[in-house]
Structures are given as structure tokens and as C-alpha cells.
Design a protein around this motif. Sequence first.
Motif, PDB file in Angstrom:
ATOM      1  N   HIS A  35     -28.361 -61.250  35.363  1.00  0.00           N
ATOM      2  CA  HIS A  35     -27.245 -61.665  34.506  1.00  0.00           C
ATOM      3  C   HIS A  35     -25.974 -61.607  35.350  1.00  0.00           C
ATOM      4  CE1 HIS A  35     -24.855 -62.292  30.977  1.00  0.00           C
ATOM      5  NE2 HIS A  35     -24.400 -61.049  30.923  1.00  0.00           N
ATOM      6  N   GLU A  36     -25.398 -62.771  35.652  1.00  0.00           N
ATOM      7  CA  GLU A  36     -24.208 -62.850  36.503  1.00  0.00           C
ATOM      8  C   GLU A  36     -22.948 -62.921  35.646  1.00  0.00           C
ATOM      9  OE1 GLU A  36     -24.269 -65.592  39.875  1.00  0.00           O
ATOM     10  OE2 GLU A  36     -26.416 -65.859  39.481  1.00  0.00           O
ATOM     11  N   LEU A  37     -22.152 -61.866  35.664  1.00  0.00           N
ATOM     12  CA  LEU A  37     -20.979 -61.803  34.798  1.00  0.00           C
ATOM     13  C   LEU A  37     -19.920 -62.848  35.136  1.00  0.00           C
ATOM     14  CD1 LEU A  37     -20.372 -57.981  34.268  1.00  0.00           C
ATOM     15  CD2 LEU A  37     -21.604 -59.601  32.811  1.00  0.00           C
ATOM     16  N   TYR A  38     -19.612 -63.042  36.397  1.00  0.00           N
ATOM     17  CA  TYR A  38     -18.562 -63.997  36.758  1.00  0.00           C
ATOM     18  C   TYR A  38     -18.992 -65.435  36.470  1.00  0.00           C
ATOM     19  CZ  TYR A  38     -15.372 -60.564  38.710  1.00  0.00           C
ATOM     20  OH  TYR A  38     -14.475 -59.526  38.855  1.00  0.00           O
ATOM     21  N   ASP A  47     -18.772 -61.982  25.365  1.00  0.00           N
ATOM     22  CA  ASP A  47     -19.504 -61.997  24.100  1.00  0.00           C
ATOM     23  C   ASP A  47     -20.070 -60.590  23.892  1.00  0.00           C
ATOM     24  OD1 ASP A  47     -21.254 -62.326  21.965  1.00  0.00           O
ATOM     25  OD2 ASP A  47     -22.624 -63.652  23.066  1.00  0.00           O
ATOM     26  N   VAL A  48     -19.296 -59.742  23.248  1.00  0.00           N
ATOM     27  CA  VAL A  48     -19.672 -58.332  23.104  1.00  0.00           C
ATOM     28  C   VAL A  48     -20.983 -58.159  22.343  1.00  0.00           C
ATOM     29  CG1 VAL A  48     -18.966 -56.094  22.155  1.00  0.00           C
ATOM     30  CG2 VAL A  48     -17.321 -57.500  23.430  1.00  0.00           C
ATOM     31  N   PRO A  49     -21.159 -58.776  21.159  1.00  0.00           N
ATOM     32  CA  PRO A  49     -22.451 -58.598  20.475  1.00  0.00           C
ATOM     33  C   PRO A  49     -23.634 -59.104  21.309  1.00  0.00           C
ATOM     34  CG  PRO A  49     -20.827 -59.516  18.964  1.00  0.00           C
ATOM     35  CD  PRO A  49     -20.218 -59.544  20.334  1.00  0.00           C
ATOM     36  N   GLY A  50     -23.444 -60.202  22.021  1.00  0.00           N
ATOM     37  CA  GLY A  50     -24.513 -60.726  22.873  1.00  0.00           C
ATOM     38  C   GLY A  50     -24.854 -59.778  24.012  1.00  0.00           C
ATOM     39  N   GLU A  51     -23.827 -59.196  24.619  1.00  0.00           N
ATOM     40  CA  GLU A  51     -24.050 -58.243  25.705  1.00  0.00           C
ATOM     41  C   GLU A  51     -24.728 -56.980  25.186  1.00  0.00           C
ATOM     42  OE1 GLU A  51     -23.559 -58.706  29.066  1.00  0.00           O
ATOM     43  OE2 GLU A  51     -23.117 -60.764  28.489  1.00  0.00           O
ATOM     44  N   GLN A  52     -24.322 -56.527  24.024  1.00  0.00           N
ATOM     45  CA  GLN A  52     -24.943 -55.332  23.453  1.00  0.00           C
ATOM     46  C   GLN A  52     -26.413 -55.590  23.130  1.00  0.00           C
ATOM     47  OE1 GLN A  52     -22.140 -54.546  20.284  1.00  0.00           O
ATOM     48  NE2 GLN A  52     -20.945 -53.155  21.574  1.00  0.00           N
ATOM     49  N   GLN A  53     -26.716 -56.746  22.591  1.00  0.00           N
ATOM     50  CA  GLN A  53     -28.123 -57.097  22.318  1.00  0.00           C
ATOM     51  C   GLN A  53     -28.923 -57.122  23.613  1.00  0.00           C
ATOM     52  OE1 GLN A  53     -27.576 -60.814  20.089  1.00  0.00           O
ATOM     53  NE2 GLN A  53     -28.765 -59.855  18.448  1.00  0.00           N
ATOM     54  N   ARG A  54     -28.338 -57.694  24.653  1.00  0.00           N
ATOM     55  CA  ARG A  54     -29.018 -57.766  25.947  1.00  0.00           C
ATOM     56  C   ARG A  54     -29.329 -56.346  26.445  1.00  0.00           C
ATOM     57  NH1 ARG A  54     -25.884 -61.172  28.214  1.00  0.00           N
ATOM     58  NH2 ARG A  54     -27.316 -62.920  28.231  1.00  0.00           N
ATOM     59  N   LYS A  77     -15.269 -53.879  35.103  1.00  0.00           N
ATOM     60  CA  LYS A  77     -14.513 -52.831  34.400  1.00  0.00           C
ATOM     61  C   LYS A  77     -14.183 -53.284  32.979  1.00  0.00           C
ATOM     62  CE  LYS A  77     -11.958 -49.142  33.742  1.00  0.00           C
ATOM     63  NZ  LYS A  77     -12.227 -48.688  32.401  1.00  0.00           N
ATOM     64  N   LYS A  78     -13.714 -54.519  32.841  1.00  0.00           N
ATOM     65  CA  LYS A  78     -13.424 -55.069  31.508  1.00  0.00           C
ATOM     66  C   LYS A  78     -14.706 -55.117  30.668  1.00  0.00           C
ATOM     67  CE  LYS A  78     -11.513 -59.171  29.166  1.00  0.00           C
ATOM     68  NZ  LYS A  78     -12.027 -58.744  27.896  1.00  0.00           N
ATOM     69  N   TRP A  79     -15.811 -55.493  31.282  1.00  0.00           N
ATOM     70  CA  TRP A  79     -17.095 -55.567  30.586  1.00  0.00           C
ATOM     71  C   TRP A  79     -17.447 -54.190  30.016  1.00  0.00           C
ATOM     72  CZ3 TRP A  79     -21.822 -53.260  30.985  1.00  0.00           C
ATOM     73  CH2 TRP A  79     -22.900 -53.901  30.374  1.00  0.00           C
TER      74      TRP A  79
END
Length: 177
Positions: A35-38, A47-54, A77-79
Amino acid sequence: MKTLVIIAHPNLEVSRVNRRWTEELLQYPNDITIHELYKEYPDWSIDVPGEQQRLEAYDHIIFQFPLYWYSYPPLLKKWFDDVFTYGWAYGSTGDKLKGKRLGLAMTIGDKQESYLPEGPVSFTVDQVTAPFKASTRHVGAAALPYFAVFGASFQASDEDINQSAREYIHYIFKYQQ
């Protein structure tokens, strides 16, 4: 069990080591998800809910990044700030990361000797990564030993980089169980 590798490199295409590590990770699609953040968030709108699900779908998570001013790259850091929320990651009902294993895979531009108490940095890598370990413990997860390659900015030969890619895969599989 698959491993989630979250890559946070602001310019992966020009990175010799992180790009090579990513190429190596791609050789194991049945064992490793990248999963590449940039790439995912060029506008930094996470996408906070999507990241939490992941994150909930994996028990073994590695954060791969270049050490940036003795810390994470800014989007990572923001993530962390956005995704590790009260009531989800911590607090009386925040237990979604409890029991997971989190690790760091870092490229470090300077040589290893610089990260000795008597070296020019004056801090060890363990000391520099203490905030990650503290945050990991705070959310009930286990902090794995870090994986790093030193001299990534100027010293690493192609063979050194290829060897580090093989060692990185070994590190992932060692802690995947």
C-alpha cells in the motif's frame, strides 16, 4: 497470513533502495500486500475509514520509509495522526490494533556509525524510533525490531541494495507467523 507493507516514500521512482525493496516485495503477492501512501493520497486527503478497515484485516504490518530528519516522512506522520483515532486505536473502546505486530523498514542515508551515542547524530536508531514504539504500545500492538539499511544515500552499491532486499524479505517472513 499476509503482511501489509505500507510504503511512505515521497518519490519512490528515484529511490534506489526503497524502489528495489518494493520490486522484491512484488515477487510475493500471496504473502505481501503493498500500500503506497504517496501514490494513494497525492492530495493528502486520507480515507480514514478505508485505512482503518485495511489495518483491521492484517495482523502483521510493516511501515517502509526513508528516515526523514530522524522521523517519518510527513505524509506518514499525518496518516498516523488521522488513522490512529480515539475510540478506534486507543481509549476505552479503542482496541482495533490490539495484538497486531507492527514493524519499521527504514532506509537511512547516513552510515551506521553515525547512530552511536558518540557519533555525530548522538542517538541510536532505537532512540530515534522511540515515539513509534511508544505509540505502538499505547494502542496495544507489539513493536517488532526495526529493519534498516544504512548509507542508502551514497554508500550502497547495487549488490548491497540487492542483498538488503533479500534480507528485508527474510525479516518479513521471520515475523509473519
